[in-house]
Design a protein around this motif. Structure first.
Motif, PDB file in Angstrom:
ATOM      1  N   GLU A  73       0.835  -1.211   0.000  1.00 23.35           N
ATOM      2  CA  GLU A  73       0.000   0.000   0.000  1.00 23.35           C
ATOM      3  C   GLU A  73       0.869   1.261   0.000  1.00 23.35           C
ATOM      4  OE1 GLU A  73      -3.667  -0.198   2.639  1.00 23.35           O
ATOM      5  OE2 GLU A  73      -2.424  -1.787   3.501  1.00 23.35           O
ATOM      6  N   ALA A  74       1.931   1.238   0.813  1.00 21.61           N
ATOM      7  CA  ALA A  74       2.825   2.394   0.872  1.00 21.61           C
ATOM      8  C   ALA A  74       3.500   2.620  -0.474  1.00 21.61           C
ATOM      9  CB  ALA A  74       3.873   2.184   1.969  1.00 21.61           C
ATOM     10  N   ALA A  75       3.940   1.541  -1.124  1.00 19.08           N
ATOM     11  CA  ALA A  75       4.576   1.667  -2.436  1.00 19.08           C
ATOM     12  C   ALA A  75       3.597   2.236  -3.460  1.00 19.08           C
ATOM     13  CB  ALA A  75       5.096   0.306  -2.896  1.00 19.08           C
ATOM     14  N   LYS A  76       2.366   1.799  -3.402  1.00 17.22           N
ATOM     15  CA  LYS A  76       1.346   2.310  -4.319  1.00 17.22           C
ATOM     16  C   LYS A  76       1.106   3.792  -4.093  1.00 17.22           C
ATOM     17  CE  LYS A  76      -3.369   1.448  -5.925  1.00 17.22           C
ATOM     18  NZ  LYS A  76      -4.598   0.633  -5.714  1.00 17.22           N
ATOM     19  N   ALA A  77       1.073   4.203  -2.825  1.00 12.98           N
ATOM     20  CA  ALA A  77       0.875   5.622  -2.517  1.00 12.98           C
ATOM     21  C   ALA A  77       2.035   6.468  -3.042  1.00 12.98           C
ATOM     22  CB  ALA A  77       0.723   5.814  -1.008  1.00 12.98           C
ATOM     23  N   LEU A  78       3.231   5.887  -3.078  1.00 18.32           N
ATOM     24  CA  LEU A  78       4.412   6.604  -3.567  1.00 18.32           C
ATOM     25  C   LEU A  78       4.568   6.518  -5.083  1.00 18.32           C
ATOM     26  CD1 LEU A  78       6.959   5.449  -0.830  1.00 18.32           C
ATOM     27  CD2 LEU A  78       6.084   7.770  -1.129  1.00 18.32           C
TER      28      LEU A  78
END
Length: 536
Positions: free
Chosen positions: A279-284
C-alpha cells in the motif's frame, strides 16, 4: 518523487549489522537476490559473483542501515563568507566534528538561524558520519571484485527523508487538511530491527533503530513493542522543539492484524496511517513487485533510494572513488565515442542521401540527353533528305568561331597609334604578337572560375639620328606613351627602351674598344610596348 521506466536500474547492497542483503531495483520491481552473513566463508567472492552474474553488473548503490550512524546539527555563519570560503568552512567543521570517521558528509537544511543581538545569521547543516568498519570494507571490496560500477554510498535514514515527505503530502491531501510539520516513519527490517525516521518540514530531524520481535504471530505483543518504541521517540521530540499544534503524521508498516491492534493502542494526538508495504509503495507511485510479508519496510527503502536520479546526501568514501572515478572516465570516453559514431553515421546517411539524389539527377539528365540526341538525329536526317548538310554547316561555324576568337583586331590599335603620333612623329615598325597569360593570371582565373582572356602585345620601334638631343628625344617618347595610353584606356602602355640605350642600326663589325675613340656613329632606337585584349 516520480519514478518512471526511465529511472536507473541498480544493484542495492543493504548493509546492516547482521548481514548484507543484495537487491535489484528496476522498472519491474524490487527483488531480494540473496542475504549473506558477514562471517560467511568466501564472503567477498560470493557477493562479487552475485553482483556480476545474478544482478548483471548493474551499478551498485551501497545503502547503510547500520546502528552506528552519527548525526549532528551545526551552525555555519552566512555574513561575510563567500561560496568557496563557506565550502572550506563546512569541510573544516566536518573534520573537527568527526575526526575518527573517514566516511562523512554534510548537507544544508531549509531551516535558518536569524540574526540576533547575540549571534549573527547562520545556515543549519546536518553533519553525518559512518565508521569505516569491516562491514563497509567488505561491501566495497566485493563491489571492486565484481567489476561493477559504483552509483554511490548513502545512509538509509537521510535518503528516506524525502520518501516520508512524499507520503505525508500524498496521504495528507486525501484528508484535505493543512500539511503537518512533523512526520515519523516506522518500519521493521528483515534483520529484525525497527527503524524510525523522524522529519520536520520534510527534512531529517531524528532517526532511531531498536531491536524488535522477529515475528508478528502474536499481533498484540508485536503492536505493544512497537508502540513502546514510538513513545520513546515522542519523548525525544520535546528536545527538538516539538509542539503538538504543528501536526504530526505517523506512518507504520505492518500486517493487517498487528496494524489493527496498534490503532487501538494509540492515544497521542496525531494522524496515524497503518499500511502494508504494498500500500505504501502504491501511494508513492513506486513499483516494488508483490511482497509476501507486508511488515518489512526495507524493500520500500531499497526501491525508493535505489532508483533515485539524485541522492540527498552522497557520502564521500575514498575506496568508492577508487572504483567509480576510472569507470566514470571510461564511461565518458565511451559516450564520446558513441556520440562520434552517431555523428559519423548521420553524416554518412546524409551524404548517401545526397549521393542518391545526384545519381538520380544524372540518370534523368542522361535520359533527356538520349531523347535530345534522337530528336537531333531525326532532324539531321530530315535536312539531308532536302539537300542540306547540317554537319558541314556546324563544322564551318565552329571553325569560324575559333578563328574569330584568335583574330587580333588591329584597326582600332592603328587608329589610336596614328592619332598619338600626329604629324611630326613616325614609327619604323610595329610588331604584333599574341601574349600568353602570366602564372599569376592563370591562378587568379582558376580561383575565380573564369576563362583566361586572350591578349596581344605590339612593339613600336622609333629611330632617332645620332645627332639628336637625347633628353628631348626621351621626353617625346614619354609623351607619346601618355597619348597612346589616353587613346587606348583598356591597354597597358610602357616604354621599354629610351634613346639613351644604344642599338646598332646597321650590320657593323666592330672590334673591342671604346666606340667614341673609333669614331663610329650610330642611331638611337626607342621602343614602346602595348598590351591589350585581342577583341578590341
Amino acid at each position: 518523487m516520480s519514478l518512471s521506466f526511465l529511472s536507473p536500474a541498480r544493484t542495492v547492497l543493504l548493509v546492516s549489522d547482521e548481514f548484507l542483503s543484495i537487491f535489484t531495483a528496476n522498472s519491474s520491481g524490487v527483488k531480494l537476490i540473496d542475504s549473506l552473513p558477514w562471517d560467511a566463508e568466501n564472503f567477498e567472492k560470493n557477493v562479487a559473483s552475485v553482483i556480476a552474474k545474478d544482478c548483471g553488473k548493474k551499478p551498485v548503490l551501497i545503502l547503510s542501515d547500520m546502528v552506528e550512524q552519527h548525526y549532528r546539527k551545526e551552525r555555519v555563519v552566512r555574513a561575510g563568507v563567500g561560496m568557496v570560503d563557506k565550502a572550506s568552512m563546512v569541510k573544516r567543521k566536518l573534520n573537527v566534528a568527526f575526526p575518527s570517521y573517514p566516511i562523512r558528509a554534510a548537507y544544508p537544511l531549509k531551516e535558518k538561524m536569524p540574526k540576533t543581538s547575540a549571534q549573527p545569521a547562520a545556515d543549519i547543516y546536518i553533519f553525518a558520519a559512518v565508521a569505516n568498519g569491516d562491514q563497509v570494507k567488505g561491501a566495497i571490496s566485493a563491489t571492486k571484485k565484481s567489476l561493477a560500477s559504483v552509483a554511490g554510498f548513502c545512509l538509509l535514514p537521510v535518503e528516506a527523508s524525502d520518501m516520508v515527505k512524499a507520503l505525508s503530502l500524498k496521504l495528507g491531501a486525501k484528508k484535505k487538511r493543512k500539511k503537518n510539520t512533523w512526520s515519523i516513519f516506522i518500519g521493521q527490517h528483515r534483520n529484525g530491527s525497527l527503524r524510525q525516521v523522524l522529519t520536520k518540514n520534510g527534512e531529517l530531524a531524528l532517526t532511531r533503530m531498536s531491536p524488535m520481535a522477529d515475528s508478528d504471530s502474536d499481533p498484540e505483543n508485536w503492536a505493544r513493542e512497537l508502540y513502546q518504541e514510538f513513545k520513546s521517540t515522542i519523548s525525544y521530540l520535546s528536545r527538538l522543539g516539538y509542539d503538538p499544534s504543528e501536526g504530526l503524521d505517523v506512518f507504520v508498516i505492518a500486517n493487517p492484524a498487528p496494524g489493527e491492534a496498534l490503532k487501538n493502542m494509540f492515544e497521542e494526538e496525531c494522524d496515524l496511517h497503518v499500511l502494508g508495504v504494498n500500500e505504501a509503495a502504491k501511494a508513492l507511485g513506486l513499483n516494488i513487485g508483490p511482497q509476501a510479508d507486508a511488515r518489512y519496510a526495507d524493500v520500500l527503502h531499497v526501491g525508493w533510494t535505489g532508483r533515485k536520479g539524485r541522492f540527498v546526501l552522497p557520502m564521500k568514501v575514498a575506496q568508492v572513488d577508487e572504483v567509480s572515478r576510472p569507470r566514470q572516465a571510461a564511461m565518458m570516453v565511451g559516450l564520446g565515442l558513441f556520440a562520434g559514431m552517431a555523428f559519423l553515421g548521420y553524416q554518412a546517411a546524409s551524404q548517401a542521401g545526397a549521393l542518391a539524389e545526384i545519381n538520380g539527377d544524372i540518370e534523368s539528365s542522361k535520359r533527356q540527353k538520349s531523347q535530345l540526341d534522337s530528336q537531333y538525329q531525326r532532324e539531321v536526317q530530315r535536312l539531308q533528305e532536302v539537300g542540306f548538310d547540317a554537319r558541314l554547316v556546324q563544322s564551318s561555324l565552329s571553325v569560324y568561331t575559333e578563328l574569330e576568337k584568335n583574330r587580333i583586331k588591329v584597326l582600332g590599335l592603328y587608329k589610336g597609334i596614328g592619332q598619338a603620333l600626329g604629324k611630326d612623329l613616325r614609327v619604323d615598325s610595329i610588331e604584333i604578337t599574341r601574349a600568353e597569360p602570366t602564372v599569376v593570371q592563370n591562378v587568379w582565373n582558376a580561383v575565380q572560375n573564369e576563362k583566361a582572356e586572350s591578349l596581344f602585345q605590339a612593339t613600336l620601334k622609333m629611330t632617332y639620328p645620332s645627332t639628336a638631343d637625347v633628353d628631348r628625344g626621351n621626353q617625346e617618347v614619354a609623351d607619346l606613351r601618355g597619348r597612346i595610353e589616353g587613346l587606348l584606356p583598356s591597354h597597358e602602355v610602357e616604354v621599354t627602351k629610351f634613346l639613351k640605350d644604344y642599338e646598332y642600326t646597321e650590320g657593323l663589325v666592330v672590334e673591342a674598344g671604346d666606340l667614341e675613340t673609333q669614331n663610329i656613329q650610330q642611331d638611337f632606337v626607342a621602343e614602346i610596348l602595348i598590351k591589350g585584349p585581342v577583341s578590341e
